[in-house]
Design a protein around this motif. Structure first.
Motif, PDB file in Angstrom:
ATOM      1  N   TYR A   1      46.307  27.469  25.521  1.00  0.00           N
ATOM      2  CA  TYR A   1      45.116  28.680  25.784  1.00  0.00           C
ATOM      3  C   TYR A   1      45.149  28.717  27.573  1.00  0.00           C
ATOM      4  O   TYR A   1      45.463  28.111  28.145  1.00  0.00           O
ATOM      5  CB  TYR A   1      43.444  28.832  25.063  1.00  0.00           C
ATOM      6  CG  TYR A   1      43.171  27.224  25.981  1.00  0.00           C
ATOM      7  CD1 TYR A   1      42.791  27.042  27.575  1.00  0.00           C
ATOM      8  CD2 TYR A   1      42.696  26.264  25.311  1.00  0.00           C
ATOM      9  CE1 TYR A   1      41.775  26.331  27.756  1.00  0.00           C
ATOM     10  CE2 TYR A   1      42.460  24.734  25.932  1.00  0.00           C
ATOM     11  CZ  TYR A   1      42.226  25.152  27.120  1.00  0.00           C
ATOM     12  OH  TYR A   1      41.957  24.053  27.701  1.00  0.00           O
ATOM     13  N   TYR A   2      45.203  29.975  27.916  1.00  0.00           N
ATOM     14  CA  TYR A   2      45.479  30.470  29.658  1.00  0.00           C
ATOM     15  C   TYR A   2      43.820  30.461  29.788  1.00  0.00           C
ATOM     16  O   TYR A   2      42.288  31.063  28.629  1.00  0.00           O
ATOM     17  CB  TYR A   2      45.709  30.921  29.495  1.00  0.00           C
ATOM     18  CG  TYR A   2      47.392  31.108  29.202  1.00  0.00           C
ATOM     19  CD1 TYR A   2      48.277  30.163  30.914  1.00  0.00           C
ATOM     20  CD2 TYR A   2      48.283  31.637  28.185  1.00  0.00           C
ATOM     21  CE1 TYR A   2      49.407  30.404  30.486  1.00  0.00           C
ATOM     22  CE2 TYR A   2      49.719  31.252  28.420  1.00  0.00           C
ATOM     23  CZ  TYR A   2      49.968  30.046  29.520  1.00  0.00           C
ATOM     24  OH  TYR A   2      51.570  30.422  29.172  1.00  0.00           O
ATOM     25  N   LYS A   3      43.542  30.051  30.993  1.00  0.00           N
ATOM     26  CA  LYS A   3      42.253  30.677  31.313  1.00  0.00           C
ATOM     27  C   LYS A   3      42.466  31.837  32.283  1.00  0.00           C
ATOM     28  O   LYS A   3      42.736  31.836  33.166  1.00  0.00           O
ATOM     29  CB  LYS A   3      41.168  29.425  32.414  1.00  0.00           C
ATOM     30  CG  LYS A   3      41.073  28.354  30.764  1.00  0.00           C
ATOM     31  CD  LYS A   3      40.072  27.561  31.873  1.00  0.00           C
ATOM     32  CE  LYS A   3      39.218  26.459  30.605  1.00  0.00           C
ATOM     33  NZ  LYS A   3      38.942  25.120  31.499  1.00  0.00           N
ATOM     34  N   VAL A   4      40.875  32.619  32.383  1.00  0.00           N
ATOM     35  CA  VAL A   4      41.533  33.995  33.546  1.00  0.00           C
ATOM     36  C   VAL A   4      40.532  34.147  34.390  1.00  0.00           C
ATOM     37  O   VAL A   4      38.983  33.937  34.656  1.00  0.00           O
ATOM     38  CB  VAL A   4      41.719  35.503  32.943  1.00  0.00           C
ATOM     39  CG1 VAL A   4      41.975  36.758  33.936  1.00  0.00           C
ATOM     40  CG2 VAL A   4      43.068  35.312  31.950  1.00  0.00           C
ATOM     41  N   TYR A   5      41.098  33.751  36.079  1.00  0.00           N
ATOM     42  CA  TYR A   5      39.901  33.697  36.533  1.00  0.00           C
ATOM     43  C   TYR A   5      40.158  34.978  37.745  1.00  0.00           C
ATOM     44  O   TYR A   5      41.461  35.200  37.973  1.00  0.00           O
ATOM     45  CB  TYR A   5      40.092  32.976  37.675  1.00  0.00           C
ATOM     46  CG  TYR A   5      39.250  31.655  36.844  1.00  0.00           C
ATOM     47  CD1 TYR A   5      38.898  30.460  37.128  1.00  0.00           C
ATOM     48  CD2 TYR A   5      40.741  30.092  36.654  1.00  0.00           C
ATOM     49  CE1 TYR A   5      38.463  29.150  36.080  1.00  0.00           C
ATOM     50  CE2 TYR A   5      40.654  29.337  35.425  1.00  0.00           C
ATOM     51  CZ  TYR A   5      39.371  28.949  35.748  1.00  0.00           C
ATOM     52  OH  TYR A   5      39.201  27.749  35.323  1.00  0.00           O
ATOM     53  N   ARG A   6      39.100  36.064  37.866  1.00  0.00           N
ATOM     54  CA  ARG A   6      38.507  36.831  39.223  1.00  0.00           C
ATOM     55  C   ARG A   6      38.008  37.172  40.453  1.00  0.00           C
ATOM     56  O   ARG A   6      37.272  36.278  40.056  1.00  0.00           O
ATOM     57  CB  ARG A   6      37.750  37.950  38.451  1.00  0.00           C
ATOM     58  CG  ARG A   6      38.602  39.603  38.541  1.00  0.00           C
ATOM     59  CD  ARG A   6      37.732  40.745  37.516  1.00  0.00           C
ATOM     60  NE  ARG A   6      36.188  40.260  37.730  1.00  0.00           N
ATOM     61  CZ  ARG A   6      35.428  40.240  36.693  1.00  0.00           C
ATOM     62  NH1 ARG A   6      36.190  41.579  35.330  1.00  0.00           N
ATOM     63  NH2 ARG A   6      34.395  40.631  36.275  1.00  0.00           N
ATOM     64  N   SER A   7      38.489  37.664  41.215  1.00  0.00           N
ATOM     65  CA  SER A   7      37.296  37.489  41.932  1.00  0.00           C
ATOM     66  C   SER A   7      37.957  38.783  43.065  1.00  0.00           C
ATOM     67  O   SER A   7      38.929  40.137  43.513  1.00  0.00           O
ATOM     68  CB  SER A   7      38.290  36.618  43.552  1.00  0.00           C
ATOM     69  OG  SER A   7      37.465  37.144  44.940  1.00  0.00           O
ATOM     70  N   GLN A   8      36.898  39.693  43.730  1.00  0.00           N
ATOM     71  CA  GLN A   8      37.896  41.024  44.233  1.00  0.00           C
ATOM     72  C   GLN A   8      37.326  40.489  46.367  1.00  0.00           C
ATOM     73  O   GLN A   8      37.670  41.630  47.007  1.00  0.00           O
ATOM     74  CB  GLN A   8      36.165  41.614  44.808  1.00  0.00           C
ATOM     75  CG  GLN A   8      36.249  42.602  43.072  1.00  0.00           C
ATOM     76  CD  GLN A   8      34.239  42.762  42.947  1.00  0.00           C
ATOM     77  OE1 GLN A   8      33.220  42.823  42.840  1.00  0.00           O
ATOM     78  NE2 GLN A   8      34.478  44.073  44.263  1.00  0.00           N
TER      79      GLN A   8
END
Length: 470
Positions: A422-429
């Motif tokens: 699996y992969y982990k997806v991270y997000r920021s503005q």
């Protein structure tokens, strides 16, 4: 009237016997010695000469008023006998076992790595030399929680005649069979000053107050028993904290400043709280968007001779705190609490141990298979964090497509064709974060028609978003 008199007389006799019993019990408690020091010397290996040297150091101090020093010693060359001593300063004989006048029991050859043998020695010492306080010294080779050789997981007490050793589980078994609380459990052995070892002791039915051990390997000379016992001789009533705190200073002072030695006393009563803070840090590590910075911390933290994966816990957290924003709070909590767990510590100012603070933790990526059998690994997520770091190599060619209708398609390629589960997806503005975990992508069940690896469907048109995939 006669019956009343008989009842009164009987009451008086019972009262008199109770008073006598109380006085007798109080007398026994008062007359018990202050300390019994139990030294379990397994010289049945290449440390045989050092075993006899340390026994000699004890004998030079001789008897101590109010203190019993009892020793069980097994050596390498004699494969038929093991000896129990009560140290009194006997004259040294010409041949082994040298101090014949202090031998109180001859035993057949013992497998010192058998938990039953260790348990029997402790119970024998407590029964024959009762005291108000007890310290156990486990003397031998040590390798922290684990191995001597890659193919042979080890812990402490390596008995070469029997080709055996004590695992952490066996140490727990032995000490749980003891009939009395031991105030201090100490290791005159290499590399035993670990969270994993301290946590094992904290699982005992009656845990010790303190553990004494070294993060680093110990020189063959080990502890300076003459210096330690002479100090105890001047103050035999010292409390467990004072005795545990005494050892580290005497030990480090007995070696040159560039020898690279470490020693610390650990408050076992506070290990549970420390482990909870480590567990919080482990969860933060697993969910961090800054895996490369965390990997750098694991690679640069203070480590120990022959064990690049035994890391000083404080120094590791210090580096994480300085370089990993989304683990800063958790790392800081561990750092702050270590000062409460370590009640006394010293290390050489030179020799490669300058960033030692008293307790280490296992940090191999990924961890060995046997690691998850430890109580510490079972009760925390530290082992899972090590696995996550080892499998967290970021993918290549990450592309965020043009957003439309409140969606952003993301694609990437596995690093060197090594695709994880699996992969982990991270997000920021904000460029540079902080990043928030928004998804875990199971590589076996992608279902996007245009070969996207993930579609972020929780965005707002007109805003810019930044992503990290790991």
């Amino acid at each position: 009237m006669k019956k009343f008199y008989e009842r009164k007389k009987a009451f008086f006799v019972v009262f008199f016997l109770v008073v006598i019993l109380i006085i007798f019990s109080a007398s026994l408690a008062y007359s018990a010695d202050e300390w019994t020091i139990m030294v379990y010397i397994d010289g049945d290996n290449d440390l045989e000469d050092a075993a006899w040297d340390d026994l000699e150091e004890m004998e030079t101090v001789g008897s101590i008023s109010g203190v019993n020093v009892v020793v069980q010693l097994d050596d390498w060359q004699n494969d038929t006998e093991t000896w129990r001593y009560l140290i009194s300063g006997a004259d040294m004989g010409a041949d082994k076992p040298y101090y014949y006048d202090d031998i109180v029991q001859f035993l057949s050859e013992q497998n010192m790595a058998d938990p039953v043998v260790l348990k029997d020695f402790i119970n024998w010492a407590i029964e024959n030399y009762p005291a108000q306080k007890y310290m156990l010294v486990l003397w031998n080779h040590g390798d922290g929680w684990r191995k001597r050789l890659p193919s042979s997981p080890r812990g402490v007490i390596w008995d070469d005649t029997s080709d055996d050793f004590l695992t952490m589980a066996e140490l727990l078994q032995a000490l749980n069979g003891v009939n009395q609380k031991i105030n201090i459990v100490s290791f005159d052995a290499c590399l035993m000053g670990m969270v994993e070892v301290a946590y094992t002791l904290s699982r005992l039915n009656s845990p010790p107050d303190y553990m004494v051990g070294s993060e680093e390997v110990e020189p063959g000379n080990g502890w300076p028993y003459d210096d330690i016992l002479n100090e105890l001789k001047t103050n035999p009533t010292m409390e467990p904290l004072n005795l545990a705190s005494l050892i580290h200073g005497k030990y480090t002072a007995s070696y040159p400043s560039d020898q690279g030695v470490t020693q610390a006393a650990i408050d076992i009563g506070k290990i549970d709280d420390l482990s909870q803070k480590i567990d919080d840090l482990a969860n933060a590590i697993s969910n961090s968007a800054n895996s490369s910075e965390i990997l750098d911390a694991f690679q640069t933290a203070q480590s120990y001779y022959g064990h690049s994966d035994y890391l000083d816990l404080y120094n590791l957290c210090e580096i994480i705190y300085q370089n990993v924003p989304d683990c800063e709070v958790e790392a800081s909590a561990v750092i702050s609490y270590i000062s409460e767990v370590i009640v006394a510590e010293s290390h050489s100012p030179q020799g490669g141990v300058e960033n030692s603070h008293g307790i280490s933790i296992y940090g191999e990526l990924p961890p060995e298979d046997d690691y998850d059998n430890l109580d510490f690994a079972a009760d925390t997520t530290w082992d899972e964090a090590l696995v996550d770091l080892a499998t967290g190599t970021p993918p290549q060619n990450v592309v965020a497509g043009d957003g439309f209708n409140g969606m952003v398609p993301l694609t990437w390629d596995p690093f060197e064709n090594q695709e994880p589960d699996y992969y982990k997806v991270y997000r920021s503005q904000l460029s540079g974060g902080p990043y928030e975990l928004i998804a875990s992508v199971d590589t076996a069940s992608r279902n996007y028609s245009d070969n996207e690896d993930y579609v972020d469907e929780n965005v707002i048109n007109g805003f810019t978003y930044y992503y990290i995939i790991k």
